[in-house]
Design a protein around this motif. Structure first.
Motif, PDB file in Angstrom:
ATOM      1  N   GLY A   1      59.707 -40.537 -23.214  1.00  0.00           N
ATOM      2  CA  GLY A   1      58.416 -40.286 -22.751  1.00  0.00           C
ATOM      3  C   GLY A   1      58.094 -41.513 -22.371  1.00  0.00           C
ATOM      4  N   ARG A   2      56.815 -41.619 -21.844  1.00  0.00           N
ATOM      5  CA  ARG A   2      56.151 -42.746 -21.437  1.00  0.00           C
ATOM      6  C   ARG A   2      55.694 -43.974 -22.018  1.00  0.00           C
ATOM      7  NH1 ARG A   2      50.752 -42.856 -17.257  1.00  0.00           N
ATOM      8  NH2 ARG A   2      49.437 -42.859 -19.256  1.00  0.00           N
ATOM      9  N   TYR A   3      56.310 -45.031 -21.566  1.00  0.00           N
ATOM     10  CA  TYR A   3      56.059 -46.505 -22.346  1.00  0.00           C
ATOM     11  C   TYR A   3      55.051 -47.010 -21.327  1.00  0.00           C
ATOM     12  CZ  TYR A   3      59.205 -45.337 -25.742  1.00  0.00           C
ATOM     13  OH  TYR A   3      59.923 -44.901 -26.874  1.00  0.00           O
ATOM     14  N   SER A   4      54.312 -47.850 -22.022  1.00  0.00           N
ATOM     15  CA  SER A   4      52.916 -48.544 -21.010  1.00  0.00           C
ATOM     16  C   SER A   4      52.816 -50.017 -21.883  1.00  0.00           C
ATOM     17  CB  SER A   4      51.707 -47.894 -21.075  1.00  0.00           C
ATOM     18  OG  SER A   4      51.809 -46.443 -20.822  1.00  0.00           O
ATOM     19  N   VAL A   5      52.713 -50.818 -20.981  1.00  0.00           N
ATOM     20  CA  VAL A   5      52.316 -52.474 -21.334  1.00  0.00           C
ATOM     21  C   VAL A   5      50.850 -52.640 -20.797  1.00  0.00           C
ATOM     22  CG1 VAL A   5      53.816 -53.496 -19.725  1.00  0.00           C
ATOM     23  CG2 VAL A   5      53.292 -54.728 -21.788  1.00  0.00           C
ATOM     24  N   SER A   6      49.929 -53.179 -21.675  1.00  0.00           N
ATOM     25  CA  SER A   6      48.838 -53.805 -21.122  1.00  0.00           C
ATOM     26  C   SER A   6      48.729 -55.183 -21.385  1.00  0.00           C
ATOM     27  CB  SER A   6      47.646 -53.143 -21.808  1.00  0.00           C
ATOM     28  OG  SER A   6      46.451 -53.585 -21.501  1.00  0.00           O
ATOM     29  N   LEU A   7      48.468 -55.965 -20.357  1.00  0.00           N
ATOM     30  CA  LEU A   7      48.761 -57.484 -20.339  1.00  0.00           C
ATOM     31  C   LEU A   7      47.145 -57.975 -19.903  1.00  0.00           C
ATOM     32  CD1 LEU A   7      52.040 -58.186 -18.362  1.00  0.00           C
ATOM     33  CD2 LEU A   7      51.636 -57.720 -20.910  1.00  0.00           C
ATOM     34  N   THR A   8      46.665 -58.818 -20.858  1.00  0.00           N
ATOM     35  CA  THR A   8      45.412 -59.451 -20.393  1.00  0.00           C
ATOM     36  C   THR A   8      45.494 -60.960 -20.755  1.00  0.00           C
ATOM     37  OG1 THR A   8      44.715 -59.269 -22.831  1.00  0.00           O
ATOM     38  CG2 THR A   8      44.453 -57.224 -21.204  1.00  0.00           C
TER      39      THR A   8
ATOM     40  N   ILE B   1      49.722 -64.775 -20.052  1.00  0.00           N
ATOM     41  CA  ILE B   1      49.582 -63.665 -20.743  1.00  0.00           C
ATOM     42  C   ILE B   1      48.724 -64.272 -22.227  1.00  0.00           C
ATOM     43  CG2 ILE B   1      50.008 -61.544 -22.055  1.00  0.00           C
ATOM     44  CD1 ILE B   1      50.405 -61.545 -18.784  1.00  0.00           C
ATOM     45  N   GLU B   2      47.426 -63.861 -22.486  1.00  0.00           N
ATOM     46  CA  GLU B   2      46.984 -64.229 -23.685  1.00  0.00           C
ATOM     47  C   GLU B   2      47.380 -62.832 -24.569  1.00  0.00           C
ATOM     48  OE1 GLU B   2      42.839 -65.998 -24.802  1.00  0.00           O
ATOM     49  OE2 GLU B   2      42.699 -64.142 -23.923  1.00  0.00           O
ATOM     50  N   GLN B   3      47.274 -61.714 -24.368  1.00  0.00           N
ATOM     51  CA  GLN B   3      47.613 -60.488 -25.141  1.00  0.00           C
ATOM     52  C   GLN B   3      48.300 -59.573 -24.396  1.00  0.00           C
ATOM     53  OE1 GLN B   3      44.167 -58.222 -26.492  1.00  0.00           O
ATOM     54  NE2 GLN B   3      44.952 -58.109 -28.492  1.00  0.00           N
ATOM     55  N   GLN B   4      49.405 -59.000 -25.139  1.00  0.00           N
ATOM     56  CA  GLN B   4      50.073 -57.744 -24.712  1.00  0.00           C
ATOM     57  C   GLN B   4      50.004 -56.783 -25.932  1.00  0.00           C
ATOM     58  OE1 GLN B   4      54.328 -59.021 -24.195  1.00  0.00           O
ATOM     59  NE2 GLN B   4      54.737 -58.855 -26.286  1.00  0.00           N
ATOM     60  N   MET B   5      49.908 -55.445 -25.163  1.00  0.00           N
ATOM     61  CA  MET B   5      49.784 -54.182 -25.945  1.00  0.00           C
ATOM     62  C   MET B   5      50.743 -53.180 -25.550  1.00  0.00           C
ATOM     63  SD  MET B   5      45.822 -54.065 -27.046  1.00  0.00           S
ATOM     64  CE  MET B   5      46.158 -52.505 -28.004  1.00  0.00           C
ATOM     65  N   TRP B   6      51.445 -52.423 -26.430  1.00  0.00           N
ATOM     66  CA  TRP B   6      52.406 -51.466 -26.008  1.00  0.00           C
ATOM     67  C   TRP B   6      52.035 -50.009 -26.555  1.00  0.00           C
ATOM     68  CZ3 TRP B   6      56.564 -52.239 -22.843  1.00  0.00           C
ATOM     69  CH2 TRP B   6      56.814 -53.671 -22.648  1.00  0.00           C
ATOM     70  N   PHE B   7      52.309 -49.124 -25.552  1.00  0.00           N
ATOM     71  CA  PHE B   7      51.727 -47.791 -25.789  1.00  0.00           C
ATOM     72  C   PHE B   7      53.039 -47.017 -25.550  1.00  0.00           C
ATOM     73  CE2 PHE B   7      48.261 -50.403 -24.751  1.00  0.00           C
ATOM     74  CZ  PHE B   7      47.164 -49.902 -25.438  1.00  0.00           C
ATOM     75  N   PHE B   8      53.012 -45.662 -26.385  1.00  0.00           N
ATOM     76  CA  PHE B   8      54.272 -44.735 -26.375  1.00  0.00           C
ATOM     77  C   PHE B   8      53.109 -43.627 -26.197  1.00  0.00           C
ATOM     78  CE2 PHE B   8      56.911 -41.244 -28.359  1.00  0.00           C
ATOM     79  CZ  PHE B   8      57.813 -41.325 -27.249  1.00  0.00           C
ATOM     80  N   ASN B   9      53.410 -42.738 -25.001  1.00  0.00           N
ATOM     81  CA  ASN B   9      52.693 -41.681 -24.526  1.00  0.00           C
ATOM     82  C   ASN B   9      51.189 -41.666 -24.931  1.00  0.00           C
ATOM     83  OD1 ASN B   9      54.816 -40.188 -23.820  1.00  0.00           O
ATOM     84  ND2 ASN B   9      55.117 -39.325 -25.792  1.00  0.00           N
ATOM     85  N   ASP B  10      50.649 -43.016 -24.552  1.00  0.00           N
ATOM     86  CA  ASP B  10      49.167 -43.571 -24.621  1.00  0.00           C
ATOM     87  C   ASP B  10      48.853 -43.873 -26.133  1.00  0.00           C
ATOM     88  OD1 ASP B  10      48.965 -43.197 -21.946  1.00  0.00           O
ATOM     89  OD2 ASP B  10      48.382 -40.959 -22.306  1.00  0.00           O
TER      90      ASP B  10
END
Length: 659
Positions: free
Chosen positions: A202-209, A166-175
């Motif tokens: 709610g909905r939690y999301s993680v974006s890994l790039t 993983i070079e970058q991680q980003m977290w989101f709550f309800n987008d």
């Protein structure tokens, strides 16, 4: 396809130029990357770190991996490069000094330094950074602990993956992107929710790039909370309910998961429903109902109470009374309206503004003239109904004594004097004989309620010694009467023949205080039985009065039948007190020279009303035919022919006289 293109762009060739410019005796080394100093590569691909250098012929070159020399070589030397044995299957030195990685592994990520050295000239170097990445695959999110509970210290959401760098991680709550703040903390491979609340559900999301792949995955998080303070309500909402009403009690509390409900009444579990239905409630269902709510996952619980008032109207109506207390000196007003739930509150507003009672209330008041005849009201207050009752206290009124004479089984004359005066409270009666108070004894007995005095003697003369006095009193006043007893006496008498002269009705009166236990009816005239010298009865004219009937002391009239209208008869009444005869009444004469109209409407009616003997007496027939059947003719008893009997002493009887 995208990966291949990236690999092609990342592969660069290194060109090494050796140049030496002679400007006198001076020569300078120069080294620089032939491409970008930051190189990214996919694990398993080939990549080259390209360099260029100048300033000296045949310099010595060295590649350092994290400060550790891994490749050394002298340019244009016939000897091959010296490559670290454990790196030889990956590293390859190009002729121009560039370093090539074959099937580069992940662990070759790091900083690489290229250094050029020439004796007598010096050295020069340049630095590269190599990043080796994997394609990101199979990313999942998990939580620790399993449940987020409101009020706990922290809750972690972490990601796991099959492979990838993983070079970058980003977290989101309800987008919406989450930034580190007082509510969130971002750690390696995880997001920390600090002191989670229900609003964090709610909905939690993680974006890994990384330069070669990108993956986004989601997880739904529910923060467990509650139960909150339960809300209890009654429907319909009323301050109280009447027996027979129906009411629903509801218990609701916020929480996740939805809290369970348990109703408790009088120490017993009665329902696990949110709504408790009570139909046709009774008074025993009134009280405190407790609702307990439980979060089955967090095991937290709360409880709250609701009071249910079930009322019942007291039966009937309030009852008021007044009585004497404290030795007949004070008045006690009493109000009672028993039963009901709750008990009715009672008070006498005109008597006291501060005293009251429930269900059964008494109030003592000092007697005074202003209470005599005054209407006093008791106010009875019950939640269902307001009611009242009234009572009036009054002093005794003037009264007439009532006297009754009987003979008891011992043969004694019993005179009972009643003294009752209308009063409220009821009057207490005191008795005196002459100037002395009467006390209970063998000859005199006062009843338990004091209203009657019973006097017992064999001889009537004992009754006539002194006068008796009765005094009726209550706290508001008194009335007294004196009773002078008389011997057996006839005060008045009358004779009424029928129209044919065959029947007469004899009536009489006695003084109110006369002691009389019976009456003798005496006649003289033709057709009566008389005794001769041999003591035998013969029929003929009697020149002396003979007793032909005996009547009890309560009698005030008698009918005499089968008289010969052509004959003359004399009739009188003898009053009797046990064995003592009083003065006879006046003598009544009936015969052909004296005819009087028979007053059926008065005398006969009076005879029917007062006559108590049910056994007819037979008057001796004086040679006349039998009387007609008066029952068949539907005549009154005083008009029926009944023969007079010879004298038979009567049994003991009761005599009542109103004074």
């Amino acid at each position: 396809m995208r990966v291949d293109e990236t690999l092609k762009l990342s592969a660069v060739f290194l060109y090494v130029f050796l140049s030496c410019t002679f400007k006198g005796t001076h020569c300078e080394l120069a080294v620089s990357p032939a491409g970008p100093p930051l190189v990214s590569a996919v694990a398993g691909s080939n990549v080259t770190l390209a360099v260029s250098f100048s300033g000296a012929p045949d310099p010595a070159v060295t590649w350092f991996m994290r400060n550790l020399p891994v490749v050394t070589w002298t340019v244009d030397s016939a000897n091959p490069p010296d490559i670290a044995e454990n790196r030889s299957n990956v590293l390859r030195l190009e002729k121009d000094g560039s370093l090539t990685f074959v099937n580069v592994p992940l662990e070759y990520t790091g900083n690489y330094t290229f250094e050029v050295t020439k004796s007598g000239i010096g050295k020069a170097s340049t630095v590269f950074e190599l990043k080796v990445f994997e394609i990101i695959q199979d990313v999942t999110l998990t939580t620790m602990p399993d449940f987020a509970i409101e009020g706990t210290e922290r809750f972690n959401i972490q990601y796991n993956m099959k492979q990838g760098v993983i070079e970058q991680q980003m977290w989101f709550f309800n987008d919406m992107e989450i930034k580190p703040n007082s509510d969130y903390l971002m750690e390696q491979r995880s997001l920390v929710i600090l002191e989670p609340t229900r609003s964090d559900s709610g909905r939690y999301s993680v974006s890994l790039t990384n330069p070669f792949s990108s993956v986004t995955t989601h997880i739904n998080v529910t923060v467990l909370y509650g139960p909150d303070e339960p809300i209890l309500e009654a429907h319909p909402a009323m301050s109280f309910y009447v027996v027979g009403d129906s009411v629903n009690l509801s218990c609701q509390a916020e929480g996740v998961p939805r809290p369970t409900v348990q109703w408790v009444f009088d120490g017993q579990n009665i329902s696990d429903k949110e709504v408790l239905n009570l139909t046709k409630v009774q008074t025993n269902q009134g009280g405190v109902y407790t609702c307990t709510v439980l979060n089955t996952l967090t095991k937290k619980q709360r409880q709250h109470n609701i009071s249910l008032n079930v009322y019942e109207r007291p039966a009937g109506s309030p009852l008021c009374s007044v009585q004497s207390v404290h030795n007949n000196t004070d008045l006690q007003y009493h109000c009672r309206w028993s039963g009901g739930t709750p008990e009715a509150q009672l008070h006498f507003p005109v008597l006291s503004s501060s005293s009251s009672g429930a269900g059964n209330f008494s109030l003592n008041i000092t007697a005074s003239d202003n209470l005599n005849g005054r209407l006093v009201t008791c106010m009875a207050n019950h939640p269902i109904e307001q009611n009242k009752c009234n009572v009036t206290a009054s002093s005794p009124v003037k009264f007439l004594p009532f006297m009754r004479t009987t003979i008891n089984l011992e043969g004694k004359i019993v005179v009972t004097i009643h003294c009752v005066s209308e009063a409220s409270p009821g009057a207490v009666v005191s008795w005196s004989k002459g100037s002395e108070a009467v006390t209970n004894g063998a000859a005199q007995q006062i009843s338990s309620n004091t209203t009657q005095l019973q006097i017992r003697y064999y001889n009537v003369s004992n009754f006539l010694l002194q006068n008796y006095t009765c005094t009726c009193s209550n706290p508001l006043g008194s009335q007294r009467r004196e009773i002078q007893l008389l011997g057996p006496t006839i005060s008045d008498s009358s004779l009424f023949p029928n129209q044919d002269g065959t029947i007469v009705t004899l009536t009489w009166e006695v003084p109110p205080t006369s002691i009389v236990t019976g009456f003798g009816i005496q006649m003289k005239g033709p057709g009566l039985l008389s005794r001769n010298l041999n003591d035998t009865k013969t029929k003929g004219r009697s020149n002396t009065f003979q007793t032909v009937l005996q009547k009890p002391g309560s009698a005030r009239s008698v009918d005499i039948f089968d008289l010969d209208p052509k004959m003359t008869y004399w009739i009188r009444i003898i009053p009797i007190a046990r064995m003592t005869e009083g003065e006879p009444s006046k003598v009544h004469r009936i015969g052909p020279d004296r005819q009087a109209r028979y007053p059926v409407s008065r005398a006969v009616e009076k005879a029917i009303t007062i006559q108590t003997d049910s056994t007819p007496h037979n008057l001796m027939h004086v040679g006349r035919k039998a009387p007609p059947d008066y029952n068949r003719l539907k005549l009154t008893p005083s008009e029926r022919s009944v023969a007079l009997p010879s004298f038979v002493p009567p049994p003991p009887v009761r005599v009542a006289t109103t004074v």
